[in-house]
Motif scaffolding. Structure first.
Motif, PDB file in Angstrom:
ATOM      1  N   LEU A  60       4.013 -34.449 -56.506  1.00 50.90           N
ATOM      2  CA  LEU A  60       4.526 -35.254 -55.391  1.00 50.90           C
ATOM      3  C   LEU A  60       5.252 -36.471 -55.920  1.00 50.90           C
ATOM      4  CD1 LEU A  60       1.253 -35.440 -53.245  1.00 50.90           C
ATOM      5  CD2 LEU A  60       3.140 -33.829 -52.890  1.00 50.90           C
ATOM      6  N   THR A  61       6.061 -37.050 -55.059  1.00 57.21           N
ATOM      7  CA  THR A  61       6.598 -38.390 -55.288  1.00 57.21           C
ATOM      8  C   THR A  61       6.214 -39.232 -54.082  1.00 57.21           C
ATOM      9  OG1 THR A  61       8.488 -37.591 -56.575  1.00 57.21           O
ATOM     10  CG2 THR A  61       8.650 -39.790 -55.643  1.00 57.21           C
ATOM     11  N   ALA A  92      -3.421 -38.107 -52.059  1.00 54.54           N
ATOM     12  CA  ALA A  92      -2.511 -38.023 -53.196  1.00 54.54           C
ATOM     13  C   ALA A  92      -2.980 -39.001 -54.266  1.00 54.54           C
ATOM     14  CB  ALA A  92      -1.087 -38.349 -52.769  1.00 54.54           C
ATOM     15  N   GLN A  93      -3.010 -38.538 -55.503  1.00 55.69           N
ATOM     16  CA  GLN A  93      -3.425 -39.404 -56.607  1.00 55.69           C
ATOM     17  C   GLN A  93      -2.211 -39.826 -57.415  1.00 55.69           C
ATOM     18  OE1 GLN A  93      -6.289 -37.826 -59.419  1.00 55.69           O
ATOM     19  NE2 GLN A  93      -6.880 -39.903 -60.031  1.00 55.69           N
ATOM     20  N   LEU A  94      -2.041 -41.135 -57.531  1.00 56.95           N
ATOM     21  CA  LEU A  94      -0.965 -41.654 -58.351  1.00 56.95           C
ATOM     22  C   LEU A  94      -1.206 -41.307 -59.813  1.00 56.95           C
ATOM     23  CD1 LEU A  94      -0.586 -45.170 -56.713  1.00 56.95           C
ATOM     24  CD2 LEU A  94       1.153 -43.375 -56.727  1.00 56.95           C
ATOM     25  N   GLN A  95      -0.147 -41.051 -60.534  1.00 58.93           N
ATOM     26  CA  GLN A  95      -0.270 -40.735 -61.948  1.00 58.93           C
ATOM     27  C   GLN A  95      -0.854 -41.930 -62.691  1.00 58.93           C
ATOM     28  OE1 GLN A  95       3.004 -38.479 -63.811  1.00 58.93           O
ATOM     29  NE2 GLN A  95       3.041 -40.063 -65.389  1.00 58.93           N
ATOM     30  N   GLY A  96      -2.064 -41.756 -63.205  1.00 60.23           N
ATOM     31  CA  GLY A  96      -2.737 -42.841 -63.901  1.00 60.23           C
ATOM     32  C   GLY A  96      -3.294 -43.901 -62.977  1.00 60.23           C
ATOM     33  N   GLY A  97      -3.468 -43.561 -61.692  1.00 61.46           N
ATOM     34  CA  GLY A  97      -3.918 -44.567 -60.749  1.00 61.46           C
ATOM     35  C   GLY A  97      -4.850 -44.013 -59.684  1.00 61.46           C
ATOM     36  N   PRO A  98      -5.023 -44.752 -58.595  1.00 63.27           N
ATOM     37  CA  PRO A  98      -5.997 -44.396 -57.563  1.00 63.27           C
ATOM     38  C   PRO A  98      -5.510 -43.279 -56.639  1.00 63.27           C
ATOM     39  CG  PRO A  98      -4.810 -46.365 -56.919  1.00 63.27           C
ATOM     40  CD  PRO A  98      -4.341 -46.029 -58.306  1.00 63.27           C
ATOM     41  N   VAL A  99      -6.437 -42.801 -55.819  1.00 64.97           N
ATOM     42  CA  VAL A  99      -6.127 -41.814 -54.787  1.00 64.97           C
ATOM     43  C   VAL A  99      -5.806 -42.550 -53.488  1.00 64.97           C
ATOM     44  CG1 VAL A  99      -7.056 -39.937 -53.377  1.00 64.97           C
ATOM     45  CG2 VAL A  99      -7.568 -40.034 -55.827  1.00 64.97           C
ATOM     46  N   LEU A 100      -4.724 -42.148 -52.849  1.00 61.96           N
ATOM     47  CA  LEU A 100      -4.364 -42.700 -51.549  1.00 61.96           C
ATOM     48  C   LEU A 100      -4.721 -41.672 -50.483  1.00 61.96           C
ATOM     49  CD1 LEU A 100      -2.537 -44.280 -53.622  1.00 61.96           C
ATOM     50  CD2 LEU A 100      -0.963 -44.627 -51.718  1.00 61.96           C
ATOM     51  N   PRO A 101      -5.653 -41.989 -49.591  1.00 65.18           N
ATOM     52  CA  PRO A 101      -6.034 -41.019 -48.563  1.00 65.18           C
ATOM     53  C   PRO A 101      -4.896 -40.781 -47.574  1.00 65.18           C
ATOM     54  CG  PRO A 101      -7.086 -43.144 -48.186  1.00 65.18           C
ATOM     55  CD  PRO A 101      -6.414 -43.247 -49.501  1.00 65.18           C
ATOM     56  N   MET A 102      -4.523 -39.516 -47.386  1.00 65.05           N
ATOM     57  CA  MET A 102      -3.519 -39.132 -46.394  1.00 65.05           C
ATOM     58  C   MET A 102      -3.604 -37.628 -46.190  1.00 65.05           C
ATOM     59  SD  MET A 102       0.068 -39.411 -48.600  1.00 65.05           S
ATOM     60  CE  MET A 102      -0.135 -41.165 -48.883  1.00 65.05           C
ATOM     61  N   VAL A 103      -3.088 -37.170 -45.066  1.00 69.62           N
ATOM     62  CA  VAL A 103      -3.087 -35.746 -44.758  1.00 69.62           C
ATOM     63  C   VAL A 103      -1.736 -35.179 -45.184  1.00 69.62           C
ATOM     64  CG1 VAL A 103      -3.279 -34.006 -42.952  1.00 69.62           C
ATOM     65  CG2 VAL A 103      -4.652 -36.100 -42.824  1.00 69.62           C
ATOM     66  N   ALA A 155       2.986 -38.589 -58.435  1.00 72.98           N
ATOM     67  CA  ALA A 155       1.613 -38.342 -57.959  1.00 72.98           C
ATOM     68  C   ALA A 155       1.382 -36.839 -57.882  1.00 72.98           C
ATOM     69  CB  ALA A 155       1.400 -38.991 -56.596  1.00 72.98           C
ATOM     70  N   ARG A 156       0.168 -36.465 -57.521  1.00 74.10           N
ATOM     71  CA  ARG A 156      -0.150 -35.055 -57.288  1.00 74.10           C
ATOM     72  C   ARG A 156      -1.100 -34.969 -56.104  1.00 74.10           C
ATOM     73  NH1 ARG A 156      -5.141 -33.471 -59.481  1.00 74.10           N
ATOM     74  NH2 ARG A 156      -6.164 -35.083 -60.726  1.00 74.10           N
ATOM     75  N   ALA A 157      -1.019 -33.853 -55.412  1.00 72.04           N
ATOM     76  CA  ALA A 157      -1.883 -33.647 -54.247  1.00 72.04           C
ATOM     77  C   ALA A 157      -3.305 -33.357 -54.705  1.00 72.04           C
ATOM     78  CB  ALA A 157      -1.359 -32.486 -53.410  1.00 72.04           C
ATOM     79  N   VAL A 158      -4.264 -33.993 -54.039  1.00 67.31           N
ATOM     80  CA  VAL A 158      -5.684 -33.758 -54.291  1.00 67.31           C
ATOM     81  C   VAL A 158      -6.356 -33.619 -52.932  1.00 67.31           C
ATOM     82  CG1 VAL A 158      -5.706 -35.043 -56.471  1.00 67.31           C
ATOM     83  CG2 VAL A 158      -6.181 -36.252 -54.325  1.00 67.31           C
ATOM     84  N   PRO A 159      -7.569 -33.052 -52.890  1.00 60.22           N
ATOM     85  CA  PRO A 159      -8.266 -32.958 -51.612  1.00 60.22           C
ATOM     86  C   PRO A 159      -8.396 -34.335 -50.946  1.00 60.22           C
ATOM     87  CG  PRO A 159      -9.363 -31.607 -53.250  1.00 60.22           C
ATOM     88  CD  PRO A 159      -8.319 -32.394 -53.987  1.00 60.22           C
TER      89      PRO A 159
END
Length: 207
Positions: free
Chosen positions: A117-118, A97-108, A90-94
């Motif tokens: 990220l992993t 975290a956005q899964l590679q090729g997938g949705p964003v998981l809201p978290m701080v 994954a990678r950090a987004v505002p």
């Protein structure tokens, strides 16, 4: 006393009975006991303090529940999970975290946007029934294994291979379409070096 995998060659029923007896004996006795095991479940059942060793290196030491719920690194999380923790790129987004090729998981996260990220998801945190706030991960069944009263299902998804631990016996044929559900609140995050960035909240405890 040093007990080196004392239950490893026993059948399942006897092993479960002796685990309970040993827990009671340790609690009632005054001896110091070092119990070596490769099974996370035994460490969790026996409680006390746990040292996680890998390739001769001490990775983490502390109260068993704390080590399990807050593994300080991916190496600890892998060693102290059965089945192994699911790890996804994954990678950090505002806002999360956005899964590679997938949705964003809201978290701080204490990470800059774009940082690699992993994300870690325990097999027991994945479900097939949706709840409010869940993130859906569609996939297909690659294997379903019945183990005791649980079913371990291997699922191919667009974000990676996942293993889910379902309570009860489930007859899922290979190729069956399933949609796995996970709450972002139950997801771990590790940085590019494998160090823990974020752990799920525990009831009555800190994150």
């Amino acid at each position: 006393m040093l007990l080196d995998e004392p239950l490893v060659n026993l059948d399942y029923k006897l092993r479960e009975e002796l685990r309970e007896e040993l827990t009671q004996l340790f609690a009632a006795g005054q001896s110091t006991v070092i119990y070596a095991t490769t099974e996370p479940g035994e460490a969790l059942l026996l409680g006390g303090y746990t040292a996680v060793l890998d390739a001769g290196e001490l990775l983490q030491y502390g109260p068993t529940a704390e080590v399990f719920h807050r593994p300080k690194s991916i190496r600890v999380a892998r060693a102290f999970s059965d089945p192994p923790m699911n790890l996804l790129a994954a990678r950090a987004v505002p806002g999360g975290a956005q899964l590679q090729g997938g949705p964003v998981l809201p978290m701080v996260l204490p990470a800059a946007a774009g940082a690699a990220l992993t994300l870690g998801i325990r097999a027991g945190a994945l479900r097939v029934e949706a709840r409010a706030g869940d993130i859906a991960l569609p996939g297909t069944v690659e294997l379903a294994e019945i183990s005791g009263s649980d079913t371990f299902v291997h699922v191919h998804t667009l974000v990676g291979e996942l293993v889910v631990q379902l309570t009860g016996v489930h007859d899922l044929a290979i190729g069956t379409a399933v949609t796995l559900q996970v709450s972002p609140a139950q997801v771990y995050a590790f940085d590019a070096d494998g160090a823990l960035l974020h752990a799920p909240h525990r009831l009555g405890g800190a994150r």
